[in-house]
Each structure stands twice: as C-alpha cells, then as structure tokens.
Design an enzyme around this catalytic site. Structure first.
Site, mmCIF file in Angstrom:
data_model
loop_
_atom_site.group_PDB
_atom_site.id
_atom_site.type_symbol
_atom_site.label_atom_id
_atom_site.label_comp_id
_atom_site.label_asym_id
_atom_site.label_seq_id
_atom_site.Cartn_x
_atom_site.Cartn_y
_atom_site.Cartn_z
ATOM 1 N N HIS A 143 72.914 23.502 54.629
ATOM 2 C CA HIS A 143 73.079 24.169 55.940
ATOM 3 C C HIS A 143 73.806 25.505 55.778
ATOM 4 O O HIS A 143 74.473 25.968 56.703
ATOM 5 C CB HIS A 143 73.830 23.271 56.933
ATOM 6 C CG HIS A 143 73.274 21.881 57.004
ATOM 7 N ND1 HIS A 143 72.296 21.498 57.892
ATOM 8 C CD2 HIS A 143 73.537 20.784 56.246
ATOM 9 C CE1 HIS A 143 71.986 20.216 57.690
ATOM 10 N NE2 HIS A 143 72.723 19.775 56.700
ATOM 11 N N SER A 256 70.848 54.306 50.566
ATOM 12 C CA SER A 256 70.447 54.636 51.928
ATOM 13 C C SER A 256 70.331 56.151 52.034
ATOM 14 O O SER A 256 71.077 56.882 51.389
ATOM 15 C CB SER A 256 71.503 54.114 52.903
ATOM 16 O OG SER A 256 71.470 54.862 54.102
ATOM 17 N N LYS A 262 75.779 52.640 50.505
ATOM 18 C CA LYS A 262 74.896 51.466 50.454
ATOM 19 C C LYS A 262 74.226 51.252 49.101
ATOM 20 O O LYS A 262 73.865 52.193 48.401
ATOM 21 C CB LYS A 262 73.783 51.601 51.502
ATOM 22 C CG LYS A 262 74.232 51.538 52.932
ATOM 23 C CD LYS A 262 74.796 50.191 53.361
ATOM 24 C CE LYS A 262 73.748 49.122 53.451
ATOM 25 N NZ LYS A 262 72.807 49.367 54.555
ATOM 26 N N GLU A 269 64.142 42.011 49.401
ATOM 27 C CA GLU A 269 63.645 42.073 50.782
ATOM 28 C C GLU A 269 62.121 42.220 50.825
ATOM 29 O O GLU A 269 61.435 41.578 51.622
ATOM 30 C CB GLU A 269 64.286 43.249 51.517
ATOM 31 C CG GLU A 269 65.767 43.067 51.755
ATOM 32 C CD GLU A 269 66.394 44.361 52.237
ATOM 33 O OE1 GLU A 269 66.735 44.434 53.423
ATOM 34 O OE2 GLU A 269 66.535 45.303 51.444
#
Ligand code: ARG
Length: 401
Positions: A143, A256, A262, A269
């Site tokens: 979980h 970024s 970043k 992804e």
C-alpha cells in the site's frame, strides 16, 4: 501498374491511392525471405527451373528499402516488380494473403528474439546491481506504506522475476509465430502441385485469417511494458527528495527549461507513458479482429504498424532503462534509515509471541496496542527472506550471466 490491373480499368483516384497505400517497408526483408521459400516450392514442383531459382535467390538477397518506389502499392508488389520477368512467374500458387501472413510471422519471430535479447541485457544490469546490493537494507512496501525490512537485492530480484517471465512469454510467442501459412494461397490453396512447407498450417482458411500470433506478440509487449512501468514508477519515487533512495545518472536524466534545479526521470516517465500506448495497440487489434468474418479482410492491414512500433519501443525503452538503472547513485544512508524504522519489526514482535505459544490474533492485538500507545519495543531482527546473495547467484546462473 498494380497487381490487379488486369481486372480494374483506369487509375485509382489519388486520394484513394493515398489511403490504400501500405506503410509496410519494414516487412521487406521478411517478404523477400518468404518469397524465396515460395520460389523453392515452385522449383520443387518443376514450375521454376534451376536457373530461375538461382536468379530469384540472388535477386531477393539484393533487394533493399532503397529499391522501393512510391508507386508500389505495398512491399509485395514491389518485390514482384523488382524481380522483373521472374516476378511475373513467382506469384503462381500464392496470394498476398498467405504472403503477408508469412512475412509478418517471420517478422514477429525476429521481434521476439530481439525483445528477449534486450530484456536479457537489462536483466544483466539488474543482476549486477542486485549482487552488489544483496545486503543493503531497505523497507519493503505494501500500500506504499513501509511494511517489513528486506534488502535492495531482494527487491531487485523481484524485478528480475517479472522479466524472466517476459523472456518465457516471448519464447512462447515465437513458437506460435513459427507455423507457415504458405500454400494457403488466397484462402483455399492452389491446384498447382506445390509441396507444403514442413511446418505448414493445417487449415487454409485459418492460415490467412489468423492473427493470434500478432495479438500474442502485442500482449507480450504490453505485459513487458506493464512490468517496466512498475519499475519506472519505483524509480520515479526513489529519485524524489521525499524518498531520496537514489539519484538519477546525468546520462539518463533531463533538466527543466525553466527550473534550474531540476533533474527529471524522463526515461522512466516515458516508459510509463508508452505502456498506455502498448496496451492500446493490443486492445486496438483485438477490436479490429473481433468482427471480421473469416478469412482475409483488408482490416488486417492495420496489424503491422502495431508490431513495427512495438518492436521499436521495446528495444528503445529497455536500452534507456538499462543505462538509467546501471548509473543510479544509491543513497544507502537513506535506505538504511528508512529500513531501521522500528515499526518494521512489529510483525517480528507478534511472531516472537507466537513462538511462545500466543495465538497469532492475540499477539497481533498486543503489539498493535503497544504501537498505538507509543510503547512498542522492537525485538532483535531475525532473518525472514532467506539468503539473498544465494538467490542472486541462482538467478545469474539461470540468466547465464
Ligand atoms: N497490405 C496487405 C496487408 O497488409 C497485404 C495483403 C493484401 N491482400 C489483399 N488481398 N488485398 O495485409
């Protein structure tokens, strides 16, 4: 000039031509291979002489994508054109229906081999890391909450297990793609005395109607991608400041355009994103095939883009992920801190009571009460997952690395 110009007079309207023209160039080498198999059948039946077979063999081996012409309807007509006068003989006893099924089956066999090789290469990276981190403590999660202490090596071996099933699945798909539709012709064979290929499909209608081998391949790709997506999701989590278990290597992370600080897990992804597309390709073809009367219908031309793109995505995603995982900078301190959360030993405490004869449900309640009251005292940790280093060695042996 089309393969069917004897029947239809006049030219197709350009917008119809643009719509009908196949995007199947990737099939070319496989259709050459299938055409050679058919030429050998014609030769065995005495319908091509030795010289013609030798010529066909040599010409087919020399055909490349550079030989394709925008005026070709598909690779099948291109090959016939490129074989010259021999091309006018070579279509005896076959149809594009058994031809395309044959070529696509050969393509899927290669795509399966390529997927297996790419999975194995990624697996080797995971196994090297699992070996190095066999004893590195980390929490196991259920979980997405800290559950029980394990080691990073044990967790990585879970990824390896998924991939091992993928290798087995691609081997199965390959075996499903091996039977040959050659000889089925358009749908009901031919009157010519052509020998059946040794691995001929039993039924001519099924041979040209069946696309299970494509669905199997797309399912294997979708399942592989689902595995890679779960791995990717974990990599994304591990690379957050919140988890902080690992830093992404600069060779496999992006910055970024606006925020100078970043470091983004684009590879993970994009793998997650491509998983949706891989699932879509499978459901798309299932929907295409679902309402088709047997045998061949042109709807089936939609099957090839799905395999071509899946093959490319599988190879690219596995290659990029191997670099990402191979270059991870682990933060063993953060992993150890997370794994030394005393509450991870609450189950051990309950099991210690069980060893003293307390029924498990009572033990669970006692420990839960101490957790709630903030008085929980963790016991000494005991072994619970077996010898991870030995499990890594066994996996390396199975994987041959
Ligand atoms: N381009 C077709 C395909 O991809 C080849 C077979 C065409 N057969 C036919 N009878 N039109 O399936």
């Amino acid at each position: 000039m089309t393969l069917w110009s004897g029947r239809v007079e006049g030219e197709l309207a350009p917008e119809v031509w643009a719509f009908l023209k196949a995007e199947d160039a990737e099939l070319l080498p496989y259709d050459c291979a299938g055409t050679l198999l058919h030429a050998q059948r014609l030769h065995a039946a005495g319908l091509l002489d030795d010289d013609e077979l030798a010529q066909a063999t040599q010409k087919l081996a020399a055909i490349t994508a550079d030989d394709l012409d925008p005026a070709d309807e598909d690779v099948h007509s291109a090959i016939e054109r490129l074989l010259g006068p021999l091309g006018r003989k070579i279509h005896a006893g076959r149809s594009r229906n058994d031809q395309v099924a044959t070529a696509h089956r050969l393509y899927v066999q290669d795509a399966c081999d390529e997927a297996s090789a790419a999975i194995r290469a990624f697996g080797a990276v995971l196994l090297a890391l699992a070996e190095a981190e066999a004893d590195t403590p980390m929490p196991a999660y259920t979980h997405l909450q800290r559950a029980l202490p394990i080691t990073l090596g044990h967790h990585l071996l879970a990824w390896v297990e998924m991939l091992e099933r993928d290798v087995a699945r691609f081997a199965f798909v390959r075996s499903q793609a091996e039977p040959s539709p050659l000889g089925a012709g358009a749908v009901a064979g031919s009157t010519l005395p052509l020998p059946a290929p040794p691995n001929a499909m039993r039924n001519t209608v099924d041979a040209v109607a069946d696309r299970d081998f494509v669905l199997d391949y797309l399912y294997a790709c979708a399942t592989l991608f689902v595995h890679l997506s779960r791995v990717s999701e974990e990599l994304c989590l591990w690379a957050t400041s919140e988890f902080g278990f690992a830093r992404l290597p600069e060779s496999a992370a992006t910055g970024s355009s606006m925020m100078p600080q970043k470091l983004n897990p684009d590879v993970a992804e994009l793998t997650r994103g491509k998983t949706g597309t891989a699932i879509g390709r499978l459901t798309g073809l299932l929907a295409t095939v679902k309402g088709l009367p047997l045998a061949y219908n042109s709807d089936l031309a939609e099957d090839k883009q799905a395999t071509f793109r899946s093959r490319r995505d599988v190879k690219l995603a596995l290659g990029a992920l191997a670099t990402l995982v191979g270059g991870l900078e682990l933060d063993r301190g953060r992993l150890a801190a997370a794994a030394s959360d005393p509450l991870l030993l609450a189950t051990d405490a309950a099991e210690a009571l069980v060893r003293e004869g307390v029924p498990f449900r009572d033990a669970h309640e006692q420990v839960a009460a101490s957790v709630r009251a903030g008085t929980f005292e963790p016991p000494e940790p005991s072994p619970r997952i077996g010898d991870v280093a030995a499990a890594v060695r066994a996996a390396k042996e199975r994987w041959g690395c």
